[in-house]
Structure formats: C-alpha cells, structure tokens
Design a protein around this motif. Sequence first.
Motif, PDB file in Angstrom:
ATOM      1  N   GLY A  73      -3.896  78.313  70.634  1.00  0.00           N
ATOM      2  CA  GLY A  73      -4.637  78.008  71.856  1.00  0.00           C
ATOM      3  C   GLY A  73      -3.909  77.071  72.795  1.00  0.00           C
ATOM      4  N   SER A  74      -2.801  76.476  72.341  1.00  0.00           N
ATOM      5  CA  SER A  74      -1.998  75.617  73.215  1.00  0.00           C
ATOM      6  C   SER A  74      -1.226  76.469  74.213  1.00  0.00           C
ATOM      7  CB  SER A  74      -1.017  74.776  72.390  1.00  0.00           C
ATOM      8  OG  SER A  74      -1.693  73.955  71.466  1.00  0.00           O
ATOM      9  N   ASN A  75      -0.853  75.866  75.312  1.00  0.00           N
ATOM     10  CA  ASN A  75      -0.042  76.577  76.304  1.00  0.00           C
ATOM     11  C   ASN A  75       1.424  76.611  75.908  1.00  0.00           C
ATOM     12  OD1 ASN A  75      -1.991  77.170  78.579  1.00  0.00           O
ATOM     13  ND2 ASN A  75      -2.322  74.959  78.327  1.00  0.00           N
ATOM     14  N   ILE A  76       1.800  75.748  75.007  1.00  0.00           N
ATOM     15  CA  ILE A  76       3.171  75.714  74.508  1.00  0.00           C
ATOM     16  C   ILE A  76       3.170  76.157  73.056  1.00  0.00           C
ATOM     17  CG2 ILE A  76       3.173  73.301  73.715  1.00  0.00           C
ATOM     18  CD1 ILE A  76       5.903  73.086  75.199  1.00  0.00           C
ATOM     19  N   ARG A  77       4.195  76.906  72.655  1.00  0.00           N
ATOM     20  CA  ARG A  77       4.210  77.462  71.297  1.00  0.00           C
ATOM     21  C   ARG A  77       4.926  76.545  70.318  1.00  0.00           C
ATOM     22  NH1 ARG A  77       6.809  83.173  71.004  1.00  0.00           N
ATOM     23  NH2 ARG A  77       8.601  81.810  71.284  1.00  0.00           N
ATOM     24  N   LYS A  78       6.161  76.171  70.634  1.00  0.00           N
ATOM     25  CA  LYS A  78       7.004  75.431  69.703  1.00  0.00           C
ATOM     26  C   LYS A  78       7.790  74.364  70.452  1.00  0.00           C
ATOM     27  CE  LYS A  78       7.890  79.705  67.104  1.00  0.00           C
ATOM     28  NZ  LYS A  78       8.939  80.643  66.658  1.00  0.00           N
ATOM     29  N   VAL A  79       8.138  73.315  69.731  1.00  0.00           N
ATOM     30  CA  VAL A  79       9.030  72.287  70.265  1.00  0.00           C
ATOM     31  C   VAL A  79      10.193  72.121  69.301  1.00  0.00           C
ATOM     32  CG1 VAL A  79       9.285  69.864  70.895  1.00  0.00           C
ATOM     33  CG2 VAL A  79       7.164  71.066  71.434  1.00  0.00           C
ATOM     34  N   TYR A  80      11.402  72.109  69.836  1.00  0.00           N
ATOM     35  CA  TYR A  80      12.607  71.928  69.028  1.00  0.00           C
ATOM     36  C   TYR A  80      13.194  70.549  69.301  1.00  0.00           C
ATOM     37  CZ  TYR A  80      12.154  76.994  68.965  1.00  0.00           C
ATOM     38  OH  TYR A  80      11.657  78.271  68.834  1.00  0.00           O
ATOM     39  N   ARG A 189      -3.440  58.987  77.589  1.00  0.00           N
ATOM     40  CA  ARG A 189      -2.359  59.957  77.764  1.00  0.00           C
ATOM     41  C   ARG A 189      -2.908  61.370  77.976  1.00  0.00           C
ATOM     42  NH1 ARG A 189       2.919  59.168  75.450  1.00  0.00           N
ATOM     43  NH2 ARG A 189       3.342  56.984  75.036  1.00  0.00           N
ATOM     44  N   LEU A 190      -3.973  61.682  77.263  1.00  0.00           N
ATOM     45  CA  LEU A 190      -4.503  63.041  77.282  1.00  0.00           C
ATOM     46  C   LEU A 190      -5.125  63.405  78.625  1.00  0.00           C
ATOM     47  CD1 LEU A 190      -6.105  63.174  73.712  1.00  0.00           C
ATOM     48  CD2 LEU A 190      -3.916  64.128  74.452  1.00  0.00           C
ATOM     49  N   ILE A 191      -5.593  62.401  79.386  1.00  0.00           N
ATOM     50  CA  ILE A 191      -6.225  62.689  80.677  1.00  0.00           C
ATOM     51  C   ILE A 191      -5.377  62.261  81.867  1.00  0.00           C
ATOM     52  CG2 ILE A 191      -8.536  62.540  79.673  1.00  0.00           C
ATOM     53  CD1 ILE A 191      -8.783  59.744  80.926  1.00  0.00           C
ATOM     54  N   ASN A 192      -4.336  61.482  81.633  1.00  0.00           N
ATOM     55  CA  ASN A 192      -3.511  60.939  82.714  1.00  0.00           C
ATOM     56  C   ASN A 192      -2.834  62.026  83.539  1.00  0.00           C
ATOM     57  OD1 ASN A 192      -2.144  58.767  84.161  1.00  0.00           O
ATOM     58  ND2 ASN A 192      -0.309  59.290  82.999  1.00  0.00           N
ATOM     59  N   SER A 221       1.452  65.624  75.258  1.00  0.00           N
ATOM     60  CA  SER A 221       0.588  65.810  76.420  1.00  0.00           C
ATOM     61  C   SER A 221       1.367  66.252  77.658  1.00  0.00           C
ATOM     62  CB  SER A 221      -0.174  64.512  76.711  1.00  0.00           C
ATOM     63  OG  SER A 221      -1.007  64.653  77.830  1.00  0.00           O
ATOM     64  N   THR A 222       2.500  65.621  77.927  1.00  0.00           N
ATOM     65  CA  THR A 222       3.298  66.000  79.094  1.00  0.00           C
ATOM     66  C   THR A 222       3.747  67.451  79.000  1.00  0.00           C
ATOM     67  OG1 THR A 222       4.103  63.730  79.388  1.00  0.00           O
ATOM     68  CG2 THR A 222       5.378  65.484  80.422  1.00  0.00           C
ATOM     69  N   LEU A 223       4.259  67.839  77.852  1.00  0.00           N
ATOM     70  CA  LEU A 223       4.721  69.210  77.672  1.00  0.00           C
ATOM     71  C   LEU A 223       3.572  70.199  77.827  1.00  0.00           C
ATOM     72  CD1 LEU A 223       7.089  68.728  74.602  1.00  0.00           C
ATOM     73  CD2 LEU A 223       7.752  68.979  77.007  1.00  0.00           C
ATOM     74  N   GLU A 224       2.424  69.872  77.257  1.00  0.00           N
ATOM     75  CA  GLU A 224       1.273  70.780  77.316  1.00  0.00           C
ATOM     76  C   GLU A 224       0.782  70.974  78.747  1.00  0.00           C
ATOM     77  OE1 GLU A 224      -1.907  73.296  76.161  1.00  0.00           O
ATOM     78  OE2 GLU A 224       0.057  72.800  75.292  1.00  0.00           O
ATOM     79  N   HIS A 225       0.714  69.901  79.523  1.00  0.00           N
ATOM     80  CA  HIS A 225       0.255  70.018  80.910  1.00  0.00           C
ATOM     81  C   HIS A 225       1.279  70.769  81.772  1.00  0.00           C
ATOM     82  CE1 HIS A 225      -3.512  67.829  80.786  1.00  0.00           C
ATOM     83  NE2 HIS A 225      -2.934  66.890  80.046  1.00  0.00           N
ATOM     84  N   CYS A 226       2.558  70.528  81.530  1.00  0.00           N
ATOM     85  CA  CYS A 226       3.590  71.291  82.241  1.00  0.00           C
ATOM     86  C   CYS A 226       3.499  72.768  81.883  1.00  0.00           C
ATOM     87  CB  CYS A 226       4.974  70.756  81.891  1.00  0.00           C
ATOM     88  SG  CYS A 226       5.398  69.173  82.638  1.00  0.00           S
ATOM     89  N   ALA A 227       3.337  73.050  80.605  1.00  0.00           N
ATOM     90  CA  ALA A 227       3.257  74.430  80.140  1.00  0.00           C
ATOM     91  C   ALA A 227       2.033  75.138  80.714  1.00  0.00           C
ATOM     92  CB  ALA A 227       3.236  74.472  78.616  1.00  0.00           C
ATOM     93  N   LYS A 228       0.930  74.408  80.861  1.00  0.00           N
ATOM     94  CA  LYS A 228      -0.278  75.005  81.441  1.00  0.00           C
ATOM     95  C   LYS A 228      -0.013  75.482  82.866  1.00  0.00           C
ATOM     96  CE  LYS A 228      -5.160  74.130  82.416  1.00  0.00           C
ATOM     97  NZ  LYS A 228      -6.277  73.143  82.338  1.00  0.00           N
ATOM     98  N   ALA A 229       0.675  74.664  83.657  1.00  0.00           N
ATOM     99  CA  ALA A 229       1.001  75.058  85.030  1.00  0.00           C
ATOM    100  C   ALA A 229       1.903  76.293  85.043  1.00  0.00           C
ATOM    101  CB  ALA A 229       1.673  73.897  85.766  1.00  0.00           C
ATOM    102  N   LEU A 230       2.872  76.325  84.133  1.00  0.00           N
ATOM    103  CA  LEU A 230       3.787  77.472  84.055  1.00  0.00           C
ATOM    104  C   LEU A 230       3.053  78.734  83.592  1.00  0.00           C
ATOM    105  CD1 LEU A 230       6.806  75.599  82.446  1.00  0.00           C
ATOM    106  CD2 LEU A 230       6.713  76.507  84.776  1.00  0.00           C
TER     107      LEU A 230
END
Length: 249
Positions: A73-80, A189-192, A221-230
């Motif tokens: 359900g996340s907008n991002i799948r994996k982080v390396y 962080r989660l809402i910022n 959080s930063t990655l997830e919000h960026c990924a949501k926009a993408l």
Amino acid sequence: MKRNKEDGTNVSAEVLMQTRRISKAEYFLRLLFPARCICCDRILPFDIPLEICDECKKDIRFLRNFEHIFPAGSNIRKVYSAFEYEGNVREAIHRLKFGETPHNASVLVDLSFPFLESFLKNETFKSVMKYDIIIPTPLHPRRKRQRGYNQSELIASRLSYHMNVPALKGVLVKKINTPPQSRLGRGERLINLVGVFSVKKPGLVKGRRILLVDDIMTTGSTLEHCAKALKNAGAAYIDAYVVAIRHRS
C-alpha cells in the motif's frame, strides 16, 4: 518496513578500496591539490583510490540488509542502502550537507555502489538497469540557495554515471519550505511533508520506472511523500536509493 535476507555484515571493508582507480589527470591534479578524507579531512596519499583514510575506513558500518521492503500500500516499493548512519559515514554526510564539501557526494556513491549494483539491475537481463530515470528528492529553492547545492542532486548525478541512467532535476519540486525533518519527532515528521511535493513535468514521469534518491532515510516519510507525487503523475513504480539509514528507537 520489511528487510530481505541479504546480509551486508559479511562484506569486507577492503572492497571499498577496490571500487575506483584514479585517472592520470586526477593523479597529477592531486599533486597540486592533495586529496582529503571525506570524514576527518586528513590529507591523503596522492595515489589513494578513494578519499577516505585507513582509520575512517575501519569505522564504516554496513547495514545488515541492503534491500528494505516498504509495507503493502506504500507509494514506494523498496529502498536500497549500504551504510548505517553512524560513525564516519554520518560525519561524511554531515560535511556534505553543512560543511561545503559537495565532492563528498561522489565519494559516498563510489563507496556504496559496488554493494548495491546487483539490486539495481534487471532480474532477467543482468546487463540492464531496471530503471528509466533517476530523480533526486528536491530542496525548496530558498534552502538550495542557502546551501549552494542540493546534495541529493549531486548523489543522483553520480549514480547516473555508474548506472548509465539519466538523472532529471527540476521534475519533482518542493513547493513549501518546511522545517527540516531532522528537527522533528516521528509524529511531526509524518505530517510535515503532506502536500509539499509536486511534479512539474508529468510527461517525463508517466509510465517510467523511477529510482528516487536521497542522502539519509529515517522514517521514510520524505521518500513516501515524494513517491506519492510521482505515482499521482503516472509513474510505473518507484524504488529508492539512500546513502545511509538512520535507526531511531
């Protein structure tokens, strides 16, 4: 966040010194301008392959796992990522962000890429990367002017060199100059960053397989919000590369 079974703790730190050879031009340039350690700023021998001294190299802490799976359900799948945000890696990143040493970005990528390369390649065609474009996490223009550069753009540029995949700046933008995530608690962080990022050029994102790039991940959080926009702009999928991961209790 789930982690895979890849164990990075068994990788010898000596591999770090086998990742790059200096060119003749750089060799002679170092005779005039000696290389310095990205962690402690010590002057190094002019023929050393990477700008990190022996003492600091010993303190590099590898993550146990190089691939980190985000929940369904996340907008991002994996982080390396290869490194813990501790010790001398932490110092090198701090100097990159606040010590006016942009060259640290290239060295940190050169250090980590050999350990992550296999994860970034297509599972079927090993000579092909599984991403169409690389996108750095953006800074607000005011913050970028203050710092003089966006460290994530520098990291993305060096990754582009290694992967032969284009890095696109100015596609993902930060509309609001929010307080730094490092100064906030987990809940803040989660809402910022809600609604802070947008895609300026959706046509460059639609249908693309994207590798998002940042220097550090803490909560994601930063990655997830960026990924949501993408994702909202039509990206096929988004994974991420970060230099180091910070673990907080």
